[in-house]
Design an enzyme around this catalytic site. Structure first.
Site, PDB file in Angstrom:
ATOM      1  CB  CYS A  40      82.462  49.362  71.668  1.00 34.93           C
ATOM      2  SG  CYS A  40      81.622  50.043  73.107  1.00 34.93           S
ATOM      3  CG  HIS A  41      84.460  55.530  73.824  1.00 28.09           C
ATOM      4  ND1 HIS A  41      84.339  56.714  73.146  1.00 28.09           N
ATOM      5  CD2 HIS A  41      85.514  55.696  74.667  1.00 28.09           C
ATOM      6  CE1 HIS A  41      85.262  57.562  73.562  1.00 28.09           C
ATOM      7  NE2 HIS A  41      85.985  56.964  74.493  1.00 28.09           N
ATOM      8  CB  THR A  42      84.026  49.433  76.174  1.00 34.72           C
ATOM      9  OG1 THR A  42      82.810  50.105  76.529  1.00 34.72           O
ATOM     10  CG2 THR A  42      84.555  48.708  77.400  1.00 34.72           C
ATOM     11  CG  HIS A  62      83.139  44.513  73.502  1.00 36.44           C
ATOM     12  ND1 HIS A  62      84.076  45.493  73.333  1.00 36.44           N
ATOM     13  CD2 HIS A  62      81.978  45.155  73.757  1.00 36.44           C
ATOM     14  CE1 HIS A  62      83.512  46.670  73.474  1.00 36.44           C
ATOM     15  NE2 HIS A  62      82.217  46.494  73.725  1.00 36.44           N
ATOM     16  CD  GLU A  63      79.511  47.145  68.781  1.00 34.69           C
ATOM     17  OE1 GLU A  63      78.978  47.741  69.738  1.00 34.69           O
ATOM     18  OE2 GLU A  63      80.036  47.747  67.822  1.00 34.69           O
ATOM     19  CB  CYS A  92      75.203  29.959  82.476  1.00 30.38           C
ATOM     20  SG  CYS A  92      74.627  30.306  84.154  1.00 30.38           S
ATOM     21  CB  CYS A  95      74.915  31.405  87.533  1.00 32.28           C
ATOM     22  SG  CYS A  95      74.346  32.937  86.768  1.00 32.28           S
ATOM     23  CB  CYS A  98      70.995  32.893  84.866  1.00 35.27           C
ATOM     24  SG  CYS A  98      72.252  33.487  83.709  1.00 35.27           S
ATOM     25  CB  CYS A 106      75.419  35.258  83.186  1.00 31.67           C
ATOM     26  SG  CYS A 106      76.040  33.572  83.251  1.00 31.67           S
ATOM     27  NE  ARG A 110      82.668  40.794  84.848  1.00 28.54           N
ATOM     28  CZ  ARG A 110      83.921  41.243  84.855  1.00 28.54           C
ATOM     29  NH1 ARG A 110      84.929  40.389  84.818  1.00 28.54           N
ATOM     30  NH2 ARG A 110      84.172  42.546  84.915  1.00 28.54           N
ATOM     31  CB  CYS A 169      78.518  46.185  72.438  1.00 27.78           C
ATOM     32  SG  CYS A 169      78.687  47.258  73.882  1.00 27.78           S
ATOM     33  NE  ARG A 364      79.935  50.632  68.224  1.00 22.38           N
ATOM     34  CZ  ARG A 364      79.929  51.267  69.401  1.00 22.38           C
ATOM     35  NH1 ARG A 364      80.266  52.543  69.488  1.00 22.38           N
ATOM     36  NH2 ARG A 364      79.599  50.612  70.505  1.00 22.38           N
TER      37      ARG A 364
HETATM   38  P1  NAD Z   1      81.231  57.396  71.576  1.00 24.21           P
HETATM   39  O1  NAD Z   1      82.647  57.858  71.563  1.00 24.21           O
HETATM   40  O2  NAD Z   1      80.642  56.849  70.315  1.00 24.21           O
HETATM   41  O3  NAD Z   1      80.245  58.570  72.056  1.00 24.21           O
HETATM   42  C1  NAD Z   1      80.520  59.396  73.127  1.00 24.21           C
HETATM   43  C2  NAD Z   1      79.751  60.710  72.887  1.00 24.21           C
HETATM   44  O4  NAD Z   1      79.899  61.509  74.068  1.00 24.21           O
HETATM   45  C3  NAD Z   1      80.278  61.530  71.716  1.00 24.21           C
HETATM   46  O5  NAD Z   1      79.207  61.911  70.875  1.00 24.21           O
HETATM   47  C4  NAD Z   1      80.914  62.738  72.383  1.00 24.21           C
HETATM   48  O6  NAD Z   1      80.868  63.906  71.586  1.00 24.21           O
HETATM   49  C5  NAD Z   1      80.072  62.863  73.638  1.00 24.21           C
HETATM   50  N1  NAD Z   1      80.702  63.613  74.722  1.00 24.21           N
HETATM   51  C6  NAD Z   1      81.992  63.578  75.121  1.00 24.21           C
HETATM   52  N2  NAD Z   1      82.158  64.420  76.158  1.00 24.21           N
HETATM   53  C7  NAD Z   1      80.959  65.006  76.412  1.00 24.21           C
HETATM   54  C8  NAD Z   1      80.509  65.960  77.348  1.00 24.21           C
HETATM   55  N3  NAD Z   1      81.330  66.497  78.252  1.00 24.21           N
HETATM   56  N4  NAD Z   1      79.202  66.305  77.322  1.00 24.21           N
HETATM   57  C9  NAD Z   1      78.352  65.759  76.407  1.00 24.21           C
HETATM   58  N5  NAD Z   1      78.740  64.862  75.495  1.00 24.21           N
HETATM   59  C10 NAD Z   1      80.021  64.475  75.493  1.00 24.21           C
HETATM   60  O7  NAD Z   1      81.137  56.301  72.729  1.00 24.21           O
HETATM   61  P2  NAD Z   1      80.078  55.095  72.847  1.00 24.21           P
HETATM   62  O8  NAD Z   1      80.580  53.912  72.105  1.00 24.21           O
HETATM   63  O9  NAD Z   1      78.739  55.648  72.583  1.00 24.21           O
HETATM   64  O10 NAD Z   1      80.225  54.748  74.401  1.00 24.21           O
HETATM   65  C11 NAD Z   1      79.766  55.663  75.384  1.00 24.21           C
HETATM   66  C12 NAD Z   1      80.115  55.172  76.775  1.00 24.21           C
HETATM   67  O11 NAD Z   1      79.371  53.987  77.074  1.00 24.21           O
HETATM   68  C13 NAD Z   1      81.580  54.774  76.953  1.00 24.21           C
HETATM   69  O12 NAD Z   1      81.975  55.110  78.266  1.00 24.21           O
HETATM   70  C14 NAD Z   1      81.554  53.261  76.800  1.00 24.21           C
HETATM   71  O13 NAD Z   1      82.665  52.648  77.402  1.00 24.21           O
HETATM   72  C15 NAD Z   1      80.248  52.958  77.504  1.00 24.21           C
HETATM   73  N6  NAD Z   1      79.584  51.689  77.212  1.00 24.21           N
HETATM   74  C16 NAD Z   1      78.966  51.058  78.242  1.00 24.21           C
HETATM   75  C17 NAD Z   1      78.238  49.896  78.016  1.00 24.21           C
HETATM   76  C18 NAD Z   1      77.521  49.213  79.148  1.00 24.21           C
HETATM   77  O14 NAD Z   1      77.107  48.067  78.969  1.00 24.21           O
HETATM   78  N7  NAD Z   1      77.333  49.863  80.289  1.00 24.21           N
HETATM   79  C19 NAD Z   1      78.184  49.358  76.728  1.00 24.21           C
HETATM   80  C20 NAD Z   1      78.829  50.035  75.691  1.00 24.21           C
HETATM   81  C21 NAD Z   1      79.527  51.205  75.940  1.00 24.21           C
HETATM   82  N1  AHE Z   2      86.584  46.667  83.373  1.00 18.71           N
HETATM   83  C1  AHE Z   2      85.817  47.847  83.681  1.00 18.71           C
HETATM   84  C2  AHE Z   2      84.342  47.546  83.623  1.00 18.71           C
HETATM   85  C3  AHE Z   2      83.819  47.896  82.321  1.00 18.71           C
HETATM   86  C4  AHE Z   2      82.327  47.662  82.279  1.00 18.71           C
HETATM   87  O1  AHE Z   2      81.566  48.065  83.161  1.00 18.71           O
HETATM   88  N2  AHE Z   2      81.924  46.986  81.227  1.00 18.71           N
HETATM   89  C5  AHE Z   2      80.513  46.767  80.944  1.00 18.71           C
HETATM   90  C6  AHE Z   2      80.381  46.544  79.486  1.00 18.71           C
HETATM   91  S1  AHE Z   2      80.981  47.907  78.512  1.00 18.71           S
HETATM   92  C7  AHE Z   2      80.675  47.342  76.942  1.00 18.71           C
HETATM   93  O2  AHE Z   2      81.085  48.244  76.054  1.00 18.71           O
HETATM   94  C8  AHE Z   2      79.999  45.520  81.638  1.00 18.71           C
HETATM   95  O3  AHE Z   2      79.468  44.607  81.042  1.00 18.71           O
HETATM   96  N3  AHE Z   2      80.091  45.515  82.935  1.00 18.71           N
HETATM   97  C9  AHE Z   2      79.695  44.392  83.715  1.00 18.71           C
HETATM   98  C10 AHE Z   2      80.865  43.526  84.043  1.00 18.71           C
HETATM   99  O4  AHE Z   2      80.668  42.486  84.664  1.00 18.71           O
HETATM  100  O5  AHE Z   2      81.992  43.893  83.647  1.00 18.71           O
HETATM  101  C11 AHE Z   2      86.135  48.377  85.055  1.00 18.71           C
HETATM  102  O6  AHE Z   2      85.812  49.539  85.293  1.00 18.71           O
HETATM  103  O7  AHE Z   2      86.688  47.615  85.862  1.00 18.71           O
HETATM  104 ZN    ZN Z   3      80.849  47.986  73.951  1.00 12.36          ZN
END
Ligand code: NAD
Ligand code: AHE
Ligand code: ZN
Length: 370
Positions: A40-42, A62-63, A92, A95, A98, A106, A110, A169, A364
């Site tokens: 994942c991008h994360t 994490h996936e 869980c 908590c 939850c 949860c 954490r 994820c 992916r």
């Molecule tokens: P990815 O690299 O697969 O996709 C990112 C996309 O954004 C690409 O298609 C890229 O071309 C596009 N992009 C980049 N810059 C851009 C711009 N300026 N304008 C428009 N498009 C643009 O990444 P991903 O795996 O899809 O993850 C995306 C984001 O979500 C990351 O920041 C990741 O960390 C986050 N994420 C968050 C959660 C969550 O639970 N909140 C879960 C998973 C991933």
């Molecule tokens: N460590 C980062 C936080 C990153 C973040 O927000 N992670 C998401 C999942 S991304 C999955 O690809 C998340 O679950 N957030 C809730 C949590 O408890 O972390 C930072 O910025 O500090």
């Molecule tokens: Zn992820």
């Protein structure tokens, strides 16, 4: 015992494929043989050094999906042989969070999870006696890993690991953001910023919700074709339009989006995603994760005039409850996963997954363990 893992020894460096020592599960824990894991991008966010919580050395990932091979004392919800998806958001069911029914976040473990440790404050991974940090409570870039029982979702055994790992994820985050967090209604106009591993799942979630207009925004024009296959009705390349992107999106949607989703992790886009929402009711959901020191801003007027800013982690899904259902959706053909897994690699070539991500050629990459 020894297991093979991709270890991040320092920020910004490629991962090293090495044998690490992994201890068996302690009370309340399970050992999982990981069969497949998405990248994942994360993972890249933390590898790069942008994550304020990033710790090194660590085993990222994490996936993941795999098989329970050993359980610690007191474990009741899974047995060896069960198939599971790893959960970075555990459930869980006891908590305050939850029990609130208001969040999937949860809080049982954490604090230690954020320190790269198991709930008892120690690591199960080491090299030459020196501890290696866990990551997001999962560390799926190890062939064998240990998690708390509350951080695995038991799933049906006929589901293929190389596809359902992505439910750990990306799939759940994207679809869940639409169905659980935003609760998009039929006929809504939706704008999705970033059509990668998350954004394309937002698009398929919007299609499931019977959205009317599904607008995808990405600077990579190669994303248009796949977006349309997933239900996108309009594509906007910000570099190809004349003038202001927000104004363009407001006009395209006939007054603004009912819902927008930021799936990139760019704070400028987060602002644009909010401001392209419809006055009075438009909601913008932040999914992207932004680096240390980054902050979002907008004129308060945007919120005074009824726009709503929200965020979501793991799509608001409750892991042990919702993930087995999402696996059923996939097995029943209600959601598409296969088309988004563009590359498969063995663990030894995991660094190529990050190269593919940067090149914009993968959605992916899935790592399969032998
Ligand atoms: P990815 O690299 O697969 O996709 C990112 C996309 O954004 C690409 O298609 C890229 O071309 C596009 N992009 C980049 N810059 C851009 C711009 N300026 N304008 C428009 N498009 C643009 O990444 P991903 O795996 O899809 O993850 C995306 C984001 O979500 C990351 O920041 C990741 O960390 C986050 N994420 C968050 C959660 C969550 O639970 N909140 C879960 C998973 C991933
Ligand atoms: N460590 C980062 C936080 C990153 C973040 O927000 N992670 C998401 C999942 S991304 C999955 O690809 C998340 O679950 N957030 C809730 C949590 O408890 O972390 C930072 O910025 O500090
Ligand atoms: Zn992820």
């Amino acid at each position: 015992m020894k297991t093979r893992a991709a270890v991040a020894f320092a920020a910004g460096e490629p991962l090293s494929i090495v044998d690490v020592d992994v201890q068996g599960p302690r009370p309340g824990e399970v050992m999982v043989e990981v069969r497949a894991t998405g990248v994942c991008h994360t993972d890249e966010f933390t590898r790069s050094g942008a994550d304020p919580e990033g710790l090194f050395p660590a085993i990222f990932g994490h996936e993941g999906a795999g098989v329970v091979v050993e359980v610690g004392a007191g474990v009741t919800s899974v047995v060896p042989g069960d198939h599971v998806i790893l959960l970075y958001t555990p459930e869980c069911r006891a908590c305050k969070s939850c029990l609130s029914r208001k969040t999937n976040l949860c809080t049982a473990i954490r604090a230690t999870q954020g320190k790269g440790l198991m709930p008892d404050g120690t690591s199960r991974f080491s090299i030459d006696g020196k501890p290696i940090h866990h990551y997001m409570g999962c560390s799926s870039f190890a062939h064998h890993t240990v998690l708390p029982e509350i951080a695995v979702a038991k799933v049906r055994k006929d589901a293929p690991f190389d596809k359902i790992c992505y439910i750990g994820c990306g799939v759940t985050t994207g679809i869940g953001a639409v169905l659980f967090t935003a609760d998009v209604e039929a006929g809504a106009n939706v704008v999705v910023f970033g059509l990668g591993g998350i954004g394309l799942n937002v698009i398929q979630g919007a299609r499931m919700a019977a959205a009317n207009m599904i607008v995808g925004v990405d600077i990579n024009p190669a994303r248009e074709a796949l977006g349309r296959r997933f239900g996108m009705t309009h594509f906007v390349d910000p570099r190809a339009i004349k003038g202001d992107l927000v104004a363009h999106l407001v006009e395209l949607t006939g007054g603004g989006a009912d819902y927008s989703f930021e799936c990139v992790g760019d704070v400028t886009l987060m602002r644009q995603a909010l401001e392209c929402c419809h006055r009075g009711w438009g909601q913008s959901i932040i999914i992207g994760v932004a680096g240390a020191g980054k902050e979002i801003s907008t004129r308060p007027f945007q919120l005074v005039t009824g726009r709503v800013w929200k965020g979501t982690a793991f799509g608001g899904a409750r892991g042990r409850t919702d993930v087995p259902k999402i696996v059923d959706w996939y097995m029943d053909g209600r959601i598409q996963i296969d088309e988004l897994i563009t590359h498969k690699l063995p663990l030894a070539r995991i660094n190529e997954a990050f190269d593919l991500m940067h090149a914009g050629t993968s959605i992916r990459t899935v790592i399969e363990f032998d």
